[in-house]
Design an enzyme around this catalytic site. Structure first.
Site, PDB file in Angstrom:
ATOM      1  N   ALA A 126     -15.504  12.217   6.019  1.00  0.00           N
ATOM      2  CA  ALA A 126     -15.554  13.054   5.013  1.00  0.00           C
ATOM      3  C   ALA A 126     -14.753  12.671   3.683  1.00  0.00           C
ATOM      4  O   ALA A 126     -14.310  11.785   3.931  1.00  0.00           O
ATOM      5  CB  ALA A 126     -14.682  14.544   5.298  1.00  0.00           C
ATOM      6  N   GLY A 153     -16.055  12.288   9.886  1.00  0.00           N
ATOM      7  CA  GLY A 153     -17.338  13.191   9.636  1.00  0.00           C
ATOM      8  C   GLY A 153     -18.485  12.584   9.781  1.00  0.00           C
ATOM      9  O   GLY A 153     -19.803  12.892  10.187  1.00  0.00           O
ATOM     10  N   GLU A 178     -19.266  12.225  13.444  1.00  0.00           N
ATOM     11  CA  GLU A 178     -19.460  13.689  13.823  1.00  0.00           C
ATOM     12  C   GLU A 178     -20.965  14.058  13.366  1.00  0.00           C
ATOM     13  O   GLU A 178     -21.675  14.614  14.100  1.00  0.00           O
ATOM     14  CB  GLU A 178     -18.343  14.482  13.373  1.00  0.00           C
ATOM     15  N   GLU A 238      -9.264  10.234  11.785  1.00  0.00           N
ATOM     16  CA  GLU A 238      -8.392  11.301  11.125  1.00  0.00           C
ATOM     17  C   GLU A 238      -7.020  11.356  11.465  1.00  0.00           C
ATOM     18  O   GLU A 238      -6.224  11.751  10.474  1.00  0.00           O
ATOM     19  CB  GLU A 238      -9.038  12.865  11.605  1.00  0.00           C
TER      20      GLU A 238
HETATM   21  C1  HXC Z   1     -13.784   8.990   0.090  1.00  0.00           C
HETATM   22  C2  HXC Z   1     -13.780   6.771   0.649  1.00  0.00           C
HETATM   23  C3  HXC Z   1     -14.097   7.111   2.107  1.00  0.00           C
HETATM   24  C4  HXC Z   1     -13.762   8.394   2.415  1.00  0.00           C
HETATM   25  C5  HXC Z   1     -14.360   4.978   1.920  1.00  0.00           C
HETATM   26  N1  HXC Z   1     -14.191   5.378   0.640  1.00  0.00           N
HETATM   27  N2  HXC Z   1     -14.396   5.723   2.867  1.00  0.00           N
HETATM   28  N3  HXC Z   1     -13.913   7.437  -0.234  1.00  0.00           N
HETATM   29  N4  HXC Z   1     -13.689   9.231   1.386  1.00  0.00           N
HETATM   30  N5  HXC Z   1     -13.745   8.886   3.809  1.00  0.00           N
HETATM   31  C6  HXC Z   1     -14.224   4.678  -0.665  1.00  0.00           C
HETATM   32  C7  HXC Z   1     -13.127   3.709  -0.712  1.00  0.00           C
HETATM   33  O1  HXC Z   1     -11.977   4.542  -1.151  1.00  0.00           O
HETATM   34  C8  HXC Z   1     -13.468   2.663  -1.710  1.00  0.00           C
HETATM   35  O2  HXC Z   1     -13.681   3.437  -3.052  1.00  0.00           O
HETATM   36  C9  HXC Z   1     -15.006   2.415  -1.388  1.00  0.00           C
HETATM   37  O3  HXC Z   1     -15.621   3.575  -0.606  1.00  0.00           O
HETATM   38  C10 HXC Z   1     -14.982   1.092  -0.510  1.00  0.00           C
HETATM   39  O4  HXC Z   1     -14.183   1.380   0.664  1.00  0.00           O
HETATM   40  P1  HXC Z   1     -13.194   0.190   1.151  1.00  0.00           P
HETATM   41  O5  HXC Z   1     -12.106   0.715   1.728  1.00  0.00           O
HETATM   42  O6  HXC Z   1     -12.696  -0.764  -0.287  1.00  0.00           O
HETATM   43  O7  HXC Z   1     -14.024  -0.791   2.060  1.00  0.00           O
HETATM   44  P2  HXC Z   1     -13.743  -1.739   3.175  1.00  0.00           P
HETATM   45  O8  HXC Z   1     -12.121  -2.465   2.529  1.00  0.00           O
HETATM   46  O9  HXC Z   1     -14.876  -2.218   3.708  1.00  0.00           O
HETATM   47  O10 HXC Z   1     -13.130  -0.542   4.147  1.00  0.00           O
HETATM   48  C11 HXC Z   1     -14.218   0.344   4.888  1.00  0.00           C
HETATM   49  C12 HXC Z   1     -13.539   1.337   5.567  1.00  0.00           C
HETATM   50  C13 HXC Z   1     -12.307   2.330   4.705  1.00  0.00           C
HETATM   51  C14 HXC Z   1     -12.698   0.654   7.021  1.00  0.00           C
HETATM   52  C15 HXC Z   1     -14.525   2.518   6.263  1.00  0.00           C
HETATM   53  O11 HXC Z   1     -13.069   2.696   3.448  1.00  0.00           O
HETATM   54  C16 HXC Z   1     -11.697   3.459   5.245  1.00  0.00           C
HETATM   55  O12 HXC Z   1     -10.842   3.403   6.311  1.00  0.00           O
HETATM   56  N6  HXC Z   1     -12.459   4.561   4.926  1.00  0.00           N
HETATM   57  C17 HXC Z   1     -11.851   6.029   5.437  1.00  0.00           C
HETATM   58  C18 HXC Z   1     -12.166   6.165   6.835  1.00  0.00           C
HETATM   59  C19 HXC Z   1     -11.727   7.562   7.421  1.00  0.00           C
HETATM   60  O13 HXC Z   1     -10.437   7.874   7.528  1.00  0.00           O
HETATM   61  N7  HXC Z   1     -12.852   8.534   7.633  1.00  0.00           N
HETATM   62  C20 HXC Z   1     -12.073   9.604   8.015  1.00  0.00           C
HETATM   63  C21 HXC Z   1     -12.096  10.696   7.021  1.00  0.00           C
HETATM   64  S1  HXC Z   1     -11.454  12.272   7.275  1.00  0.00           S
HETATM   65  P3  HXC Z   1     -13.105   2.430  -4.402  1.00  0.00           P
HETATM   66  O14 HXC Z   1     -13.234   3.526  -5.457  1.00  0.00           O
HETATM   67  O15 HXC Z   1     -11.793   2.069  -4.225  1.00  0.00           O
HETATM   68  O16 HXC Z   1     -14.061   1.234  -4.409  1.00  0.00           O
HETATM   69  C22 HXC Z   1     -12.876  13.120   8.029  1.00  0.00           C
HETATM   70  C23 HXC Z   1     -12.446  14.468   8.450  1.00  0.00           C
HETATM   71  C24 HXC Z   1     -13.678  14.946   8.904  1.00  0.00           C
HETATM   72  O17 HXC Z   1     -13.727  12.540   8.036  1.00  0.00           O
HETATM   73  C25 HXC Z   1     -13.326  16.513   9.330  1.00  0.00           C
HETATM   74  C26 HXC Z   1     -13.421  17.360   8.067  1.00  0.00           C
HETATM   75  C27 HXC Z   1     -12.978  18.714   8.407  1.00  0.00           C
END
Ligand code: HXC
Length: 258
Positions: free
Chosen positions: A65, A109, A112, A132
């Protein structure tokens, strides 16, 4: 609806929906979720479509998400909007088969979303996770329920409590994905599999999908009864006559979805 965050292509009875927010690794913001829902509904209504493939890029299926969109929301906001509630219904309720073709990150997400599809084919670079916990929340689009059913309690707990990622080999070994293919071949294989599904009688495809899905919702005895009743009902179809006649006559069946 003109789409900005997904690309939809329909060919040979297959609708490919490609998540397309590369700058955010296909993070699921409200626009993408709305567009995805609309595309799935359109595909359901389109008689030409017999199977859907949902995919992302080589680097990311979806990194979860959209955290930037969620970060400042309050409890009242997410309850009032039912964050990720009804918005995922089109995929969950799709009667046509859905395949997730996953390369790269399928996190939160994103994982999921893949599990909402009927099955997952992944590339050898895929990474699945429910991280998460690192954000001070928990999964909210079915991850605690579906991942547990796919891989069992021990691995599901490990993934949800530590936030660690599972690679493609472990995902296949654990039953999360049906097959692993080289990343460059992912779409070729996904389209080939979708093509095979599209060739079948769509009456029996729907029946098989309903029966397998029922196994998650009921007891073994009730599920077996449901299966037997549906199996019996197939003998009222022309496609059953055609399928069995074709076998006896040593020819390919010509199914007409009747
Ligand atoms: C918003 C995101 C994002 C996310 C990545 N980006 N994941 N933006 N939401 N979930 C953005 C980064 O901020 C970055 O933007 C660009 O994408 C590239 O990501 P990087 O982190 O620079 O890439 P990398 O170093 O290769 O790392 C990849 C990654 C990391 C390991 C996937 O991005 C990461 O940990 N992302 C978050 C993963 C996460 O926590 N997902 C769960 C979300 S909560 P910029 O602008 O800086 O270039 C969820 C809840 C679901 O899903 C249920 C809800 C009800």
């Amino acid at each position: 609806m003109a789409y900005e965050t997904i690309i939809v292509e329909i060919a040979d009875h297959i609708c490919v929906i490609k998540l397309n927010r590369p700058s955010a690794l296909n993070a699921l913001n409200s626009q993408l979720v709305a567009e995805l829902g609309d595309a799935v509904r359109q595909a359901e209504a389109n008689d030409k479509v017999r199977c859907m493939v949902i995919t992302g890029s080589e680097k990311a299926f979806a990194a979860g998400a959209d955290i930037t969109e969620m970060a400042d929301k309050s409890f009242v906001d997410v309850v009032s909007d039912d964050l990720f509630g009804a918005s995922m219904s089109p995929l969950q309720e799709a009667r046509k088969p859905t395949i997730a073709a996953v390369a790269g990150y399928a996190l939160g997400g994103g994982c999921e979303l893949a599990m909402l599809c009927d099955f997952i084919i992944c590339a050898d670079n895929a990474k699945f996770g429910q991280p998460e916990i690192n954000l001070g929340v928990i999964a909210g689009i079915g991850g605690t329920q579906r991942l547990t059913r796919f891989v069992g309690k021990s691995k599901a707990m490990d993934m949800h409590l530590t936030g660690r990622f599972m690679d493609a080999e472990e995902a296949e070994r654990s039953g999360l994905v049906s097959r692993v293919v080289p990343v460059k071949k992912l779409m070729e294989v996904a389209l080939e599999v979708a093509g095979k599904i599209a060739e079948k009688s769509q009456i029996s495809i729907k029946a098989a999908k309903d029966a397998v899905n029922r196994s998650y919702e009921t007891t073994l005895a009730e599920g077996l009864l449901f299966e037997r009743r549906v199996f019996h009902s197939m003998f009222a179809t022309e496609d059953q006559k055609e399928g069995m006649a074709a076998f006896v006559e040593k020819r390919e069946p010509q199914f007409r979805d009747k």
